[in-house]
Design a protein around this motif. Structure first.
Motif, PDB file in Angstrom:
ATOM      1  N   UNK A 346       5.115 -30.085  15.095  1.00 48.74           N
ATOM      2  CA  UNK A 346       4.520 -30.809  13.968  1.00 48.74           C
ATOM      3  C   UNK A 346       5.138 -31.348  13.597  1.00 48.74           C
ATOM      4  N   UNK A 347       5.227 -33.066  14.813  1.00 50.48           N
ATOM      5  CA  UNK A 347       6.397 -34.200  14.091  1.00 50.48           C
ATOM      6  C   UNK A 347       4.702 -35.248  13.995  1.00 50.48           C
ATOM      7  N   UNK A 348       5.258 -36.546  13.933  1.00 47.98           N
ATOM      8  CA  UNK A 348       4.176 -37.579  14.638  1.00 47.98           C
ATOM      9  C   UNK A 348       4.791 -38.482  15.528  1.00 47.98           C
ATOM     10  N   UNK A 349       3.730 -38.664  15.915  1.00 48.68           N
ATOM     11  CA  UNK A 349       4.554 -39.586  16.937  1.00 48.68           C
ATOM     12  C   UNK A 349       3.582 -40.756  17.213  1.00 48.68           C
ATOM     13  N   UNK A 350       5.262 -41.815  17.450  1.00 46.29           N
ATOM     14  CA  UNK A 350       4.580 -43.444  17.755  1.00 46.29           C
ATOM     15  C   UNK A 350       5.009 -44.523  19.126  1.00 46.29           C
ATOM     16  N   UNK A 378      -2.440 -39.315  19.418  1.00 46.21           N
ATOM     17  CA  UNK A 378      -0.914 -40.440  18.714  1.00 46.21           C
ATOM     18  C   UNK A 378      -1.540 -40.630  17.418  1.00 46.21           C
ATOM     19  N   UNK A 379      -0.548 -40.803  16.864  1.00 43.66           N
ATOM     20  CA  UNK A 379      -0.653 -41.059  15.198  1.00 43.66           C
ATOM     21  C   UNK A 379      -0.341 -42.382  14.810  1.00 43.66           C
ATOM     22  N   UNK A 380       0.689 -43.223  15.088  1.00 43.67           N
ATOM     23  CA  UNK A 380       0.637 -44.398  15.335  1.00 43.67           C
ATOM     24  C   UNK A 380       0.596 -45.189  16.746  1.00 43.67           C
ATOM     25  N   UNK A 381      -0.070 -46.530  17.015  1.00 44.08           N
ATOM     26  CA  UNK A 381       0.275 -47.315  18.129  1.00 44.08           C
ATOM     27  C   UNK A 381       0.125 -48.328  17.468  1.00 44.08           C
ATOM     28  N   UNK A 382       1.197 -48.555  17.885  1.00 49.73           N
ATOM     29  CA  UNK A 382       2.040 -50.349  18.053  1.00 49.73           C
ATOM     30  C   UNK A 382       1.499 -51.014  18.870  1.00 49.73           C
ATOM     31  N   UNK A 383       1.354 -52.540  19.001  1.00 50.66           N
ATOM     32  CA  UNK A 383       1.214 -52.976  19.754  1.00 50.66           C
ATOM     33  C   UNK A 383       1.758 -54.622  18.940  1.00 50.66           C
ATOM     34  N   UNK A 384       1.593 -56.175  19.941  1.00 49.56           N
ATOM     35  CA  UNK A 384       2.023 -56.745  20.057  1.00 49.56           C
ATOM     36  C   UNK A 384       0.838 -57.758  20.456  1.00 49.56           C
ATOM     37  N   UNK A 385       0.238 -59.021  19.805  1.00 43.72           N
ATOM     38  CA  UNK A 385      -0.998 -59.416  20.548  1.00 43.72           C
ATOM     39  C   UNK A 385       0.511 -61.286  20.793  1.00 43.72           C
ATOM     40  N   UNK A 395       0.150 -54.766  15.488  1.00 45.69           N
ATOM     41  CA  UNK A 395      -0.058 -54.165  15.012  1.00 45.69           C
ATOM     42  C   UNK A 395      -0.534 -52.437  14.517  1.00 45.69           C
ATOM     43  N   UNK A 396      -0.497 -52.067  13.833  1.00 46.91           N
ATOM     44  CA  UNK A 396      -0.770 -50.987  14.011  1.00 46.91           C
ATOM     45  C   UNK A 396      -1.731 -50.107  13.758  1.00 46.91           C
ATOM     46  N   UNK A 397      -2.457 -49.354  15.296  1.00 52.15           N
ATOM     47  CA  UNK A 397      -4.060 -48.481  14.742  1.00 52.15           C
ATOM     48  C   UNK A 397      -2.982 -46.706  14.778  1.00 52.15           C
ATOM     49  N   UNK A 398      -4.099 -46.943  14.215  1.00 51.18           N
ATOM     50  CA  UNK A 398      -3.861 -44.945  13.554  1.00 51.18           C
ATOM     51  C   UNK A 398      -5.102 -44.467  12.837  1.00 51.18           C
ATOM     52  N   UNK A 399      -4.947 -43.513  12.226  1.00 53.31           N
ATOM     53  CA  UNK A 399      -5.985 -43.187  11.382  1.00 53.31           C
ATOM     54  C   UNK A 399      -6.259 -43.594   9.961  1.00 53.31           C
ATOM     55  N   UNK A 400      -7.335 -43.677   9.181  1.00 57.13           N
ATOM     56  CA  UNK A 400      -8.042 -44.471   8.426  1.00 57.13           C
ATOM     57  C   UNK A 400      -7.045 -44.530   7.071  1.00 57.13           C
ATOM     58  N   UNK A 401      -5.867 -42.970   7.099  1.00 53.10           N
ATOM     59  CA  UNK A 401      -5.419 -42.731   6.372  1.00 53.10           C
ATOM     60  C   UNK A 401      -4.222 -43.339   5.903  1.00 53.10           C
ATOM     61  N   UNK A 402      -3.518 -43.758   7.145  1.00 52.00           N
ATOM     62  CA  UNK A 402      -2.112 -44.801   6.978  1.00 52.00           C
ATOM     63  C   UNK A 402      -1.819 -46.348   7.608  1.00 52.00           C
ATOM     64  N   UNK A 403      -3.465 -46.191   7.676  1.00 52.59           N
ATOM     65  CA  UNK A 403      -3.681 -48.034   7.987  1.00 52.59           C
ATOM     66  C   UNK A 403      -4.120 -48.416   6.409  1.00 52.59           C
ATOM     67  N   UNK A 404      -4.865 -47.697   5.249  1.00 48.77           N
ATOM     68  CA  UNK A 404      -5.169 -47.753   4.013  1.00 48.77           C
ATOM     69  C   UNK A 404      -3.080 -47.837   3.313  1.00 48.77           C
ATOM     70  N   UNK A 405      -3.077 -47.148   3.086  1.00 52.11           N
ATOM     71  CA  UNK A 405      -1.360 -46.907   2.955  1.00 52.11           C
ATOM     72  C   UNK A 405      -1.016 -48.056   3.065  1.00 52.11           C
ATOM     73  N   UNK A 406      -0.351 -48.313   4.419  1.00 48.21           N
ATOM     74  CA  UNK A 406       0.308 -49.816   5.059  1.00 48.21           C
ATOM     75  C   UNK A 406      -0.922 -51.074   4.553  1.00 48.21           C
ATOM     76  N   UNK A 407      -1.775 -51.069   3.848  1.00 48.44           N
ATOM     77  CA  UNK A 407      -2.069 -52.476   3.776  1.00 48.44           C
ATOM     78  C   UNK A 407      -2.223 -52.855   2.318  1.00 48.44           C
TER      79      UNK A 407
END
Length: 543
Positions: A346-350, A378-385, A395-407
């Protein structure tokens, strides 16, 4: 468990700590059961192991920085020390107590916790200067006298004394792809990560120019304020679709993406476990988070599993951080196994996809496509452009909740200007071009495989590289590595040396970034030339 169900505000930390005082035990003097002698012996042995020295060569009053211990090694040492002591430690402990002697005094409870590291150093005769009242040593207020700067100058002087030209900050005079132009000379290039040839592509350049004509050269504000443009929304939607996630957020820098996301989402009473070869940006995010930080052996999901079996119950949130392709070694983790470990505990994975997005998978969708996993696992997909996508940012791609919170709350997004119109348009155009021309990924895969196979056939040490566009040639000795880079430059090949502390001592290497634009002829010539020049430098290499 969904992110929205586990999202805590930072003000909840104290309340949680009180409610869970039996399971979460931050470090305190009453919890320290190891003797000073045992702690000192452990530190001496483990520091010697990291530096490949004999224990008797370790001086307990010599500062860690003087041993060349870099930030990644320092954090890893702190995490392993936490395991040894069985109590929570600050991940910046190695910076607060700069040598073994002062650190042992603190950990064994033999010094007052209010004493600063500099006071302890002065009291125990270590390297920190002891100033008389009213006197401030000049190295405290002059950058040119910083010990760290002086050490850098000594390294650069040592390179110059050998008659080797400085291989860094070379000016490139045109678009850098399979070739580059330096000092009017065209060279075969392996030192930039324009993996898919998108930077300089006419369609991508056209999109960037049109964006400048419409929106200008800057959005001139934080996106939360008034910097938002339709391009940003289109780009983030395209990234989310590429990854297969609900939503995405784009920051102005890849390094800042990791630092601000990790440090913002995790904190006190949390645990971050990361691969021992993690990128500096991940480590910096860990340090700033204030969470407990532990490194697990490279790609070793079994040890990670055991660590979490022993320690998961002691923490609130747990984040596991791995990379899609490791940029110094070119190897790939077993993502399905890490997902299984993450779910069971029950952990997060980035997953940091800086060097795997656009590279791995049939359509360049990254390590998720490569293994055929469900992107939601995968909870947090990180990538570079800045690599496959011909732009700048992360970028961080993931569920709507985490993206909205970060924004709305992430400092590196809220308090930073938005991505420039040209960079947003370039990234969006590159993603659309990738979707239209997946053959670029296939060609990149073929060229990378050819380089790796030819290098291995010549018995060059390619380390752990597999199925990626990063192929190291491990030389070992830093001076020989720089000399080999210079010899190749003279023969028309541009490749950068990577030396300590960027890589562990004794593992200096040339790092080849392969592009889909490289021809098979360029690659064959390169490998043959590397083997020839390496044989001149290392007589024991005879292939």
């Amino acid at each position: 468990m969904k992110f929205r169900d586990q999202l805590w505000d930072r003000q909840d930390v104290q309340e949680y700590s009180i409610a869970n005082s039996e399971s979460v035990k931050p470090v305190s003097f009453s919890n320290r059961s190891q003797t000073a002698e045992a702690i000192q012996s452990w530190l001496v042995y483990n520091l010697a192991q990291r530096l490949k020295l004999e224990p008797q060569e370790i001086e307990i009053q010599k500062d860690f920085i003087d041993y060349g211990l870099n930030s990644i090694e320092a954090i890893n040492l702190s995490g392993e020390l936490e395991n040894f002591l069985g109590c929570r430690l600050d991940p910046t402990l190695i910076w607060d107590y700069p040598n073994i002697e002062t650190l042992v005094l603190y950990l064994a409870g033999e010094s007052d916790i209010s004493e600063s590291a500099s006071e302890l150093c002065a009291a125990n005769g270590s390297a920190a200067p002891k100033a008389e009242p009213g006197e401030i040593p000049p190295e405290y207020y002059r950058f040119d006298l910083y010990p760290e700067y002086r050490q850098l100058q000594q390294q650069l002087d040592a390179i110059a004394s050998l008659g080797i030209s400085n291989p860094y900050f070379t000016a490139h005079e045109r678009v850098v792809n399979d070739t580059t132009l330096v000092g009017g000379r065209e060279l075969i290039n392996y030192s930039t990560y324009n993996y898919l040839g998108m930077s300089g592509d006419p369609a991508v350049s056209k999109a960037a120019k049109e964006a400048i004509d419409r929106y200008g050269t800057s959005v001139s504000a934080s996106r939360v304020a008034s910097g938002e443009k339709p391009l940003h929304q289109e780009m983030e939607r395209a990234i989310a679709d590429l990854v297969g996630s609900e939503d995405a957020i784009v920051y102005v820098g890849g390094h800042a993406t990791n630092v601000t996301t990790i440090s913002h989402l995790f904190g006190q009473n949390d645990l971050i476990v990361h691969d021992s070869l993690s990128h500096n940006s991940i480590l910096q995010g860990c340090v700033l988070s204030g969470a407990s930080v532990i490194a697990f052996p490279h790609n070793d999901w079994q040890t990670l599993d055991q660590m979490l079996c022993e320690r998961r119950h002691c923490y609130r949130r747990v984040l596991i951080v791995i990379e899609g392709v490791y940029s110094m070694d070119g190897d790939i983790p077993d993502l399905p196994q890490f997902i299984e470990v993450k779910q069971r505990h029950k952990a997060f994975l980035m997953v940091d996809e800086a060097h795997s997005s656009g590279v791995l998978g049939k359509h360049g969708r990254g390590i998720g496509e490569y293994f055929g996993v469900n992107p939601d696992d995968v909870d947090l997909w990180m990538g570079t452009l800045s690599k496959s996508f011909a732009s700048c940012g992360g970028y961080i791609a993931g569920c709507k909740a985490v993206v909205e919170y970060l924004k709305y709350t992430a400092p590196g997004f809220v308090y930073s200007v938005g991505l420039s119109p040209a960079n947003a348009a370039a990234a969006l155009a590159a993603i659309r071009l990738l979707e239209a021309e997946p053959e670029r990924v296939a060609r990149l895969r073929d060229r990378s495989k050819l380089f790796l196979e030819l290098a291995q056939a010549r018995e060059l040490n390619t380390g752990m590289s597999k199925d990626s566009a990063v192929v190291p040639i491990i030389v070992g000795d830093s001076v020989q590595c720089i000399q080999l880079s210079e010899a190749l430059f003279k023969r028309g090949i541009n490749v950068q040396p990577m030396c300590f502390p960027a890589v562990p001592s004794g593992t200096a290497r040339l790092r080849f970034f392969i592009s889909c634009s490289h021809s098979s002829e360029q690659i064959r010539f390169t490998v043959d030339t590397v083997a020839e020049e390496f044989a001149k430098l290392c007589p024991e290499y005879t292939n």
